[in-house]
Every structure is written in C-alpha cells, then in structure tokens.
Design an enzyme around this catalytic site. Structure first.
Site, short mmCIF file in Angstrom:
data_model
loop_
_atom_site.label_atom_id
_atom_site.label_comp_id
_atom_site.label_asym_id
_atom_site.label_seq_id
_atom_site.Cartn_x
_atom_site.Cartn_y
_atom_site.Cartn_z
CD1 TRP A 11 -2.32 1.79 2.31
CD2 TRP A 11 -2.83 1.50 0.16
NE1 TRP A 11 -3.32 2.70 1.99
CE2 TRP A 11 -3.65 2.53 0.66
CE3 TRP A 11 -2.97 1.16 -1.19
CZ2 TRP A 11 -4.59 3.22 -0.11
CZ3 TRP A 11 -3.91 1.84 -1.97
CH2 TRP A 11 -4.71 2.84 -1.42
CE LYS A 102 -7.86 0.83 4.83
NZ LYS A 102 -8.43 0.19 3.63
N GLY A 132 -10.49 3.45 3.52
CA GLY A 132 -11.45 3.09 2.48
C GLY A 132 -10.94 1.98 1.58
CE LYS A 187 -9.91 -2.94 5.64
NZ LYS A 187 -9.14 -3.60 4.57
CG ASP A 239 -11.94 -1.39 2.77
OD1 ASP A 239 -11.71 -1.87 1.64
OD2 ASP A 239 -11.05 -0.98 3.51
CB SER A 249 -8.53 -9.52 0.96
OG SER A 249 -8.62 -9.42 2.36
CG ASN A 251 -6.74 -8.72 7.12
OD1 ASN A 251 -6.23 -8.95 8.19
ND2 ASN A 251 -6.49 -7.61 6.44
CD GLU A 269 -1.72 -3.95 10.12
OE1 GLU A 269 -1.79 -4.27 11.32
OE2 GLU A 269 -0.93 -3.09 9.69
#
Length: 320
Positions: A11, A102, A132, A187, A239, A249, A251, A269
C-alpha cells in the site's frame, strides 16, 4: 506539494505512485534492510507497480521528514509507536501526518491517531487518516474507487481532500474520526472471518457475516463516542468487497489458509486488531460476537466450527 511516504510495502508504494501521478513531489522512504525497500531501490518496481524516475527512493528518515510538508505513513499498525519514536526525534512542527494503516494498538486499545498524539501537539502537527477500499492491483490498471480522509482539523481535512482527489480516487470528507478509524480497523477482522468461511466452503454465509459484522462494529463505534452510521460508510462496509471477497485481501486469505492448515507468510492486520477490539469490547461492555469468536480462535485455540456453532446457538434477538 512535497510529500514523503514512509513505508514501501504494497500500500505504501501504491500511495507514493498515486501521489506522484497526480503531480506531487514524492519521496518513498523505507528501512534499508527491508526486502521491499531493497527491491524498490534497486529496480524502481515491485510485484505491483513500477515507479517513475520522478519518485526518489531513500532510507534516510531524517531527510524524508525534513523535506516534507505532508508525511504519509503506511506500515504495520502494531509498529507505529516504535517507529514514531524515531520520527519524533525530528522537528515536526507545521507538518501534516497522514496515517494510511488500518488497525488498533493491541497493547493499549488506542486508535492510531491517538498513538501519534502521544508524541505530537495536534495544534502544531495535525493528524489525519486516509481509509477506504481499493487494491494497488486495481489502481495501477486505472480502475477507480472512493476513499475517505478524516481529521479533527477541518482545514487540514479539506486541503488534503482537494489536493489528493483525482479521476482515479474520489475522496470524501470524513465526519467521525473515531468511526473512521475503528471501522477501518475492524473490517480486517471481519475479513479473517470471511476467509474462514471460504476455507470451510461456507461462502454463502458471508452475506449474513456482512450484515451482522457491520451491526456489531456500529455498536462499538457508538460506545467509543463515535457515530454508528460510520460503520455503514466507506471506512467499513464500503471496504467489504476489497476485504471479504477479493483474492488479493491478505486478511481474507489468512482466514482461508488458517482453516486449511496452511501457513500464511504475509501481514494480516486483523490478527492483532481482533485482540485490540476484543479488549475494547470487554472494557466498554459491548457485545461483539464475531470479533470475540475470531479472537478466541486465534488466541485461545477455539475450533472454527465450534465458534460458528456457538454463534448459531446464541439466544434469538431482534435484528435491530
């Protein structure tokens, strides 16, 4: 505008690429011995994108801080405190800190902006968050999305939104810093739950997970002093596609691999965030059944199928 992006991961590199693309003077700063930094420094590209020559890549933290009007930070959220101990050795007066991670600090339950404010005076060094949906793999292909910038400082928030908005990312003004941060962090926990459902081939349950997950996070946001409706905005529910369904993703993939007995090698995370949110739920007496289940699976050895059974045998309640 002179912007330094601290963090060269997936990111962080995308943010540097994006801010350069829309016309800012960008330096990408990372740790000299980190594999992602070494790759960017030597090749000016990584697995996701290629930097133009206009982006300087450096491991000199003092240089990165001194040159910047805006310091964007994108690192593992649990390392923010120790990293900011180094950052704060430099003069930060008049600079703007933008957090693009996040998470919630697991040891204290503090939001990330609160961690930074342990080191800076917000009157002199305003703090904002950038949250977001979106994946670097999509942005570099020109696929647009919507995101949120939030801050206690209204003037700074408006400036950042105006400076960072483009045809690729439409930014909205956040109206609830607590909700923006908690929603964005939570999230990732719901993303782990989604991955576990995928791993068990219970994917059809993800609709219910989305509805009930959002509801419990709304309760937590309200208990912490934020607005319940934030959970239904871009920071959290908005999100979900990128977190609960995307093959990219981390996660979701962590959760899927976990139930299949596969070791996941990248950062998820949501693992430590589940610990932080579980602690907040206990402290503020908020019912967080999904968060609690993920925490107990990851940290107390609860069996995944037993956790799902426990959720289904809870007492019957009104939906709202």
């Amino acid at each position: 505008m002179n912007i330094s992006v601290l963090g060269c991961g997936r990111w962080g590199s995308c943010i540097a690429w994006y801010l350069d693309k829309i016309g800012h003077n960008v330096l990408s700063c990372g740790l000299a011995d980190a594999p992602e930094f070494i790759q960017l420094k030597s090749t000016h590209k990584n697995d996701y994108l290629e930097f133009p020559v206009s982006i300087e890549v450096s491991s000199d933290l003092k240089k990165a801080v001194d040159r910047a009007e805006v310091i964007v930070i994108s690192i593992s959220s649990q390392y923010l405190r120790s990293y900011f101990e180094e950052i704060s050795k430099n003069n930060l007066d008049g600079k703007i800190i933008v957090l693009c991670m996040k998470g919630v600090e697991a040891t204290t339950g503090k939001r990330l902006s609160e961690v930074v404010c342990d080191f800076v005076d917000e009157e002199k060094t305003p703090v904002a968050v950038w949250v977001g949906p979106g994946h670097p793999q999509d942005y570099v292909k020109g696929i647009p999305n919507c995101m949120v910038i939030d801050s206690k400082n209204q003037q700074v928030k408006e400036m950042l939104v105006n400076e960072f908005t483009s045809e690729l990312i439409r930014f909205y003004f956040g109206t609830d810093l607590i909700g923006s941060e908690i929603g964005a962090a939570a999230k990732n926990v719901v993303g782990i739950a989604a991955g576990m459902l995928d791993g068990l081939h219970y994917t059809s349950l993800k609709g219910a997970l989305m509805a009930r997950g959002t509801r419990e996070i709304a309760r937590l946001i309200k208990a912490l002093g934020g607005k319940e409706t934030s959970a239904y905005g871009l920071c959290h529910l908005g999100d979900y596609e990128a977190t609960l369904f995307s093959p990219w993703s981390h996660n979701r993939k962590f959760g899927e691999d976990y139930v299949q007995g596969i070791k996941f090698e990248k950062l998820a995370e949501g693992v430590m965030t589940s610990k932080a949110l579980y602690k907040l739920g206990e402290e503020y007496n908020v019912d967080l059944p999904i968060v609690s289940s993920i925490y107990k699976i990851l940290f107390e050895g609860l069996d995944v199928k037993d956790a799902i059974s426990a959720l289904f045998t809870r007492s019957v309640k009104h939906e709202f």
